[in-house]
Enzyme design. Structure first.
Site, PDB file in Angstrom:
ATOM      1  N   CYS A  37       0.839  -1.215   0.000  1.00 25.34           N
ATOM      2  CA  CYS A  37       0.000   0.000   0.000  1.00 25.34           C
ATOM      3  C   CYS A  37       0.868   1.256   0.000  1.00 25.34           C
ATOM      4  O   CYS A  37       0.546   2.249  -0.647  1.00 25.34           O
ATOM      5  CB  CYS A  37      -0.929   0.017   1.212  1.00 25.34           C
ATOM      6  SG  CYS A  37      -2.030  -1.400   1.288  1.00 25.34           S
ATOM      7  N   ARG A  68      -8.064  -4.409  -2.630  1.00 26.54           N
ATOM      8  CA  ARG A  68      -7.648  -3.280  -3.471  1.00 26.54           C
ATOM      9  C   ARG A  68      -8.688  -3.159  -4.570  1.00 26.54           C
ATOM     10  O   ARG A  68      -8.796  -4.043  -5.429  1.00 26.54           O
ATOM     11  CB  ARG A  68      -6.267  -3.551  -4.092  1.00 26.54           C
ATOM     12  CG  ARG A  68      -5.175  -3.729  -3.086  1.00 26.54           C
ATOM     13  CD  ARG A  68      -3.817  -3.886  -3.740  1.00 26.54           C
ATOM     14  NE  ARG A  68      -2.903  -4.518  -2.814  1.00 26.54           N
ATOM     15  CZ  ARG A  68      -2.299  -3.901  -1.796  1.00 26.54           C
ATOM     16  NH1 ARG A  68      -2.511  -2.618  -1.594  1.00 26.54           N
ATOM     17  NH2 ARG A  68      -1.486  -4.545  -0.976  1.00 26.54           N
TER      18      ARG A  68
HETATM   19  C1  BEZ Z   1       0.554  -4.659   1.858  1.00 27.25           C
HETATM   20  O1  BEZ Z   1       1.754  -4.922   1.833  1.00 27.25           O
HETATM   21  O2  BEZ Z   1       0.123  -3.583   1.445  1.00 27.25           O
HETATM   22  C2  BEZ Z   1      -0.395  -5.700   2.376  1.00 27.25           C
HETATM   23  C3  BEZ Z   1      -0.041  -7.015   2.305  1.00 27.25           C
HETATM   24  C4  BEZ Z   1      -0.915  -7.983   2.796  1.00 27.25           C
HETATM   25  C5  BEZ Z   1      -2.132  -7.613   3.350  1.00 27.25           C
HETATM   26  C6  BEZ Z   1      -2.484  -6.287   3.392  1.00 27.25           C
HETATM   27  C7  BEZ Z   1      -1.627  -5.326   2.895  1.00 27.25           C
END
Ligand code: BEZ
Length: 212
Positions: free
Chosen positions: A47, A122
């Site tokens: 993110c 997402r």
């Molecule tokens: C992330 O790295 O953005 C992420 C990875 C796994 C679950 C939620 C967010």
């Protein structure tokens, strides 16, 4: 509205808390495009790379008359701390608003999926100046999005609307037609006949042309 909104529906009316204050959607952006994107959580690696990449292209989205709006089920204080962290550590100031959702918006937009636990997936919503949802995209947690594709989609929508055409695969680098666009197929026999052998037509239903 019954169920989650789909392509062609009006974006549902909602009052949201954001890092830029309270906002009424879609009213706030009526007359312009907006791209609402959700992310699973603040202070997570993928993110963070996405926010950095969105901000790096923010001026390009604005040039196309579009606003970006982030969203996750996090408190506004978390969003504030996270954008501070990004500015302090990555030297990029996040300029677009981020919705602090309690879960109500996520539920309304269908952002919690069976495999996503309590996090939003997402998702990306493209909303046009008439507040109509034009595209909805979903991605899993482990795959960061490609912001250049969103710029391409935005340009494609705007050209499709202005010239009443369709946009081919991988435009503007389509393998068959380069940066040409697709002319809608003939819808009566006379027009179909006229298209046969016409320059830019492989057949009456497959015609392409340059736009200015
Ligand atoms: C992330 O790295 O953005 C992420 C990875 C796994 C679950 C939620 C967010």
């Amino acid at each position: 509205m019954a169920g989650i909104p789909l392509i062609g529906d009006k974006f549902p009316e909602m009052k949201v808390q954001t890092t830029h204050g309270m906002m009424n959607l879609p009213e706030k952006f009526k007359g312009q495009w907006f791209i609402l994107f959700s992310h699973p959580a603040d202070f997570t690696p993928v993110c963070t790379t996405e926010f950095y990449a969105f901000q790096q292209r923010y001026a390009k989205f604005k040039e196309l008359g579009a606003e970006l709006v982030g969203l996750s089920v996090d408190q506004v204080f978390s969003h504030i701390k996270w954008v501070e962290w990004i500015e302090e550590n990555l030297a990029e100031k996040i300029e677009f608003p981020i919705i602090a959702d309690t879960g109500a918006v996520a539920e309304m937009l269908g952002l919690i999926h069976p495999g996503s636990g309590t996090h939003t997936v997402r998702a990306v919503f493209f909303v046009d100046p008439q507040s109509t949802i034009r595209a909805i995209l979903y991605y899993p947690a482990e795959l960061g999005r490609n912001m250049d594709e969103f710029l391409r989609m935005l340009k494609g929508f705007q050209i499709a609307d202005e010239y009443k055409v369709a946009i081919p695969a991988n435009w503007p680098e389509n393998e068959l037609f380069g940066d040409d666009v697709i002319v809608p197929p003939a819808s009566n026999l006379r027009d179909a006949e006229a298209r046969k052998g016409q320059e830019g037509c492989l057949d009456w239903w497959l015609c392409h042309k340059k736009i200015a």
